[in-house]
Design a protein around this motif. Structure first.
Motif, PDB file in Angstrom:
ATOM      1  N   ASN A  81       0.921  -1.118  -0.079  1.00  0.00           N
ATOM      2  CA  ASN A  81      -0.042  -0.161  -0.108  1.00  0.00           C
ATOM      3  C   ASN A  81       0.880   1.228   0.035  1.00  0.00           C
ATOM      4  O   ASN A  81       2.379   1.155   0.397  1.00  0.00           O
ATOM      5  CB  ASN A  81      -1.097   0.171   1.219  1.00  0.00           C
ATOM      6  CG  ASN A  81      -0.191  -0.013   2.660  1.00  0.00           C
ATOM      7  OD1 ASN A  81       0.265   0.971   3.074  1.00  0.00           O
ATOM      8  ND2 ASN A  81      -0.113  -1.351   3.324  1.00  0.00           N
ATOM      9  N   PRO A  82       0.144   2.505  -0.291  1.00  0.00           N
ATOM     10  CA  PRO A  82       1.105   3.602  -0.439  1.00  0.00           C
ATOM     11  C   PRO A  82       2.032   3.889   1.045  1.00  0.00           C
ATOM     12  O   PRO A  82       3.425   4.205   0.741  1.00  0.00           O
ATOM     13  CB  PRO A  82       0.294   4.796  -0.618  1.00  0.00           C
ATOM     14  CG  PRO A  82      -0.922   3.939  -1.203  1.00  0.00           C
ATOM     15  CD  PRO A  82      -1.023   2.543  -0.488  1.00  0.00           C
ATOM     16  N   PRO A 110      -6.857  -8.304  -0.607  1.00  0.00           N
ATOM     17  CA  PRO A 110      -8.152  -8.051  -0.508  1.00  0.00           C
ATOM     18  C   PRO A 110      -8.663  -7.166  -1.686  1.00  0.00           C
ATOM     19  O   PRO A 110      -7.828  -6.558  -2.467  1.00  0.00           O
ATOM     20  CB  PRO A 110      -8.215  -6.946   0.518  1.00  0.00           C
ATOM     21  CG  PRO A 110      -6.845  -6.261   0.900  1.00  0.00           C
ATOM     22  CD  PRO A 110      -5.966  -7.446   0.449  1.00  0.00           C
ATOM     23  N   LEU A 111      -9.748  -7.033  -1.970  1.00  0.00           N
ATOM     24  CA  LEU A 111     -10.543  -6.435  -3.233  1.00  0.00           C
ATOM     25  C   LEU A 111     -10.184  -4.720  -3.102  1.00  0.00           C
ATOM     26  O   LEU A 111     -10.245  -4.281  -1.819  1.00  0.00           O
ATOM     27  CB  LEU A 111     -12.121  -6.521  -3.027  1.00  0.00           C
ATOM     28  CG  LEU A 111     -12.673  -8.024  -3.284  1.00  0.00           C
ATOM     29  CD1 LEU A 111     -13.968  -8.039  -3.139  1.00  0.00           C
ATOM     30  CD2 LEU A 111     -11.954  -8.379  -4.652  1.00  0.00           C
ATOM     31  N   GLN A 112      -9.929  -4.367  -4.248  1.00  0.00           N
ATOM     32  CA  GLN A 112      -9.512  -3.148  -4.381  1.00  0.00           C
ATOM     33  C   GLN A 112     -10.612  -2.236  -5.351  1.00  0.00           C
ATOM     34  O   GLN A 112     -10.085  -1.416  -5.893  1.00  0.00           O
ATOM     35  CB  GLN A 112      -8.135  -2.744  -4.650  1.00  0.00           C
ATOM     36  CG  GLN A 112      -7.216  -3.247  -3.656  1.00  0.00           C
ATOM     37  CD  GLN A 112      -5.683  -3.013  -4.087  1.00  0.00           C
ATOM     38  OE1 GLN A 112      -5.327  -2.361  -4.904  1.00  0.00           O
ATOM     39  NE2 GLN A 112      -4.853  -3.416  -3.253  1.00  0.00           N
ATOM     40  N   VAL A 219     -10.818   1.552  -6.300  1.00  0.00           N
ATOM     41  CA  VAL A 219     -10.637   2.381  -5.175  1.00  0.00           C
ATOM     42  C   VAL A 219      -9.668   3.564  -5.147  1.00  0.00           C
ATOM     43  O   VAL A 219      -8.503   3.169  -5.702  1.00  0.00           O
ATOM     44  CB  VAL A 219     -10.376   1.732  -3.832  1.00  0.00           C
ATOM     45  CG1 VAL A 219     -10.294   2.512  -2.710  1.00  0.00           C
ATOM     46  CG2 VAL A 219     -11.889   0.737  -3.551  1.00  0.00           C
ATOM     47  N   ALA A 220     -10.033   4.602  -5.192  1.00  0.00           N
ATOM     48  CA  ALA A 220      -8.948   5.807  -5.591  1.00  0.00           C
ATOM     49  C   ALA A 220      -8.009   5.762  -4.335  1.00  0.00           C
ATOM     50  O   ALA A 220      -8.155   5.677  -3.208  1.00  0.00           O
ATOM     51  CB  ALA A 220      -9.503   7.088  -5.464  1.00  0.00           C
ATOM     52  N   PRO A 221      -6.590   5.996  -4.535  1.00  0.00           N
ATOM     53  CA  PRO A 221      -5.746   6.025  -3.636  1.00  0.00           C
ATOM     54  C   PRO A 221      -5.710   7.540  -2.979  1.00  0.00           C
ATOM     55  O   PRO A 221      -6.227   8.262  -3.559  1.00  0.00           O
ATOM     56  CB  PRO A 221      -4.354   5.970  -4.619  1.00  0.00           C
ATOM     57  CG  PRO A 221      -4.729   6.527  -5.581  1.00  0.00           C
ATOM     58  CD  PRO A 221      -6.181   6.062  -6.083  1.00  0.00           C
ATOM     59  N   PRO A 222      -5.003   7.452  -1.843  1.00  0.00           N
ATOM     60  CA  PRO A 222      -5.064   8.760  -1.004  1.00  0.00           C
ATOM     61  C   PRO A 222      -4.172   9.736  -1.792  1.00  0.00           C
ATOM     62  O   PRO A 222      -3.370   9.406  -2.434  1.00  0.00           O
ATOM     63  CB  PRO A 222      -4.301   8.305   0.271  1.00  0.00           C
ATOM     64  CG  PRO A 222      -3.385   7.039   0.161  1.00  0.00           C
ATOM     65  CD  PRO A 222      -4.445   6.445  -0.902  1.00  0.00           C
ATOM     66  N   GLU A 223      -4.347  11.090  -1.519  1.00  0.00           N
ATOM     67  CA  GLU A 223      -3.807  12.141  -2.277  1.00  0.00           C
ATOM     68  C   GLU A 223      -2.399  12.270  -2.041  1.00  0.00           C
ATOM     69  O   GLU A 223      -1.692  12.560  -3.046  1.00  0.00           O
ATOM     70  CB  GLU A 223      -4.667  13.546  -2.061  1.00  0.00           C
ATOM     71  CG  GLU A 223      -6.078  13.641  -2.136  1.00  0.00           C
ATOM     72  CD  GLU A 223      -6.498  14.772  -2.127  1.00  0.00           C
ATOM     73  OE1 GLU A 223      -6.029  15.595  -1.513  1.00  0.00           O
ATOM     74  OE2 GLU A 223      -7.902  15.156  -2.331  1.00  0.00           O
ATOM     75  N   ALA A 229      -4.253   8.665 -10.703  1.00  0.00           N
ATOM     76  CA  ALA A 229      -5.851   8.491 -10.364  1.00  0.00           C
ATOM     77  C   ALA A 229      -6.247   7.328 -11.141  1.00  0.00           C
ATOM     78  O   ALA A 229      -5.990   6.960 -12.055  1.00  0.00           O
ATOM     79  CB  ALA A 229      -6.563   9.811 -10.912  1.00  0.00           C
ATOM     80  N   PRO A 230      -7.260   6.677 -10.544  1.00  0.00           N
ATOM     81  CA  PRO A 230      -7.727   5.279 -11.425  1.00  0.00           C
ATOM     82  C   PRO A 230      -8.502   5.727 -12.646  1.00  0.00           C
ATOM     83  O   PRO A 230      -8.870   7.043 -12.755  1.00  0.00           O
ATOM     84  CB  PRO A 230      -8.763   4.645 -10.022  1.00  0.00           C
ATOM     85  CG  PRO A 230      -9.077   5.930  -9.359  1.00  0.00           C
ATOM     86  CD  PRO A 230      -7.995   6.696  -9.266  1.00  0.00           C
TER      87      PRO A 230
END
Length: 252
Positions: A81-82, A110-112, A219-223, A229-230
């Motif tokens: 993850n980020p 897990p599902l993303q 699911v969009a990643p945190p800024e 962006a997805p």
């Protein structure tokens, strides 16, 4: 005779003195025991203010260090993850070699993606005209039933999701044709869930066909992650499926 009387008086005097001495000794012992029984219990050690500050600081430091270590282990065994990618070097320096972990928190990852299943039906008027009704959010119904519920049902959480996974894994995304022997069964299963949710009739007219639409978005990643962006959500519309009497079993 006089000497015998004197001896007797002397013996009596000695015995009396011994009796008085024993009585005084017994009384002193009882007083001491009574005083000991009523004495307040010893007070525990009183810590000074600086000592209490040091102990409190040590407890806070220990709890903080433990929390940070457990958080580092969690990031190490969790899927990439980020946050884990940004601090990978620090995490590896803490974990290896003494605390190496050879297991993962999730298997598989897990599902993303967010998957939303909608359905709409077609009804027939008495003169045979077909009427197409609006989309009904089946996934939105499940989310509304789960949100705020401390003990949501297994059906609300998994029935629709597993039905879609069953269909998706047994059909081609290009033309919706079955790719396995259980493809037709997956169609029937998904169709009947939709009909069960909407009902056998709408506005007093019988349901003759049902169509499903599935919207899949990453699911969009945190800024702060710096990731791109997805892509835009993908919409997949399934063909119209006729509704037979067998599909309406239990609804009439």
């Amino acid at each position: 005779m006089a000497e015998s009387a004197e001896d007797a008086d002397h013996v009596e005097h000695v015995e009396h003195a011994e009796h008085v001495e024993d009585a005084e000794r017994t009384e002193s012992t009882e007083k001491a025991e009574n005083a000991g029984s009523t004495q307040a219990p010893p007070v525990g050690r009183a810590w000074s203010a600086p000592a209490r500050v040091v102990l409190g600081a040590a407890a806070v430091l220990l709890v903080t260090a433990t929390g940070l270590f457990l958080g580092a282990v969690f990031l190490h065994v969790a899927p990439a993850n980020p946050l884990s990618r940004e601090y990978r070097e620090q995490l590896d320096g803490l974990i290896y070699p003494e605390f190496e972990q050879n297991w993962k928190l999730f298997a598989p990852n897990p599902l993303q993606q967010n998957v939303a299943v909608d359905a709409r039906v077609r009804t027939a008027t008495p003169d045979g005209e077909a009427v197409v009704h609006g989309w009904v959010g089946l996934t939105a119904q499940d989310i509304a039933a789960i949100r705020g519920n401390p003990a949501p049902s297994h059906a609300d959480q998994n029935l629709l999701r597993r039905a879609w996974d069953f269909y998706d894994g047994s059909h081609s995304a290009q033309d919706e044709s079955p790719t396995t022997e259980r493809g037709r069964l997956a169609e029937q299963y998904l169709k009947r869930i939709a009909v069960q949710r909407i009902g056998s009739s709408v506005d007093g007219r019988p349901v003759v066909a049902v169509e499903l639409r599935v919207t899949t978005g990453t699911v969009a990643p945190p800024e702060w992650s710096g990731e791109a962006a997805p892509p835009a959500p993908k919409v997949r519309e399934l063909p119209w499926w006729p509704v037979a009497d067998e599909d309406l079993r239990g609804l009439r």
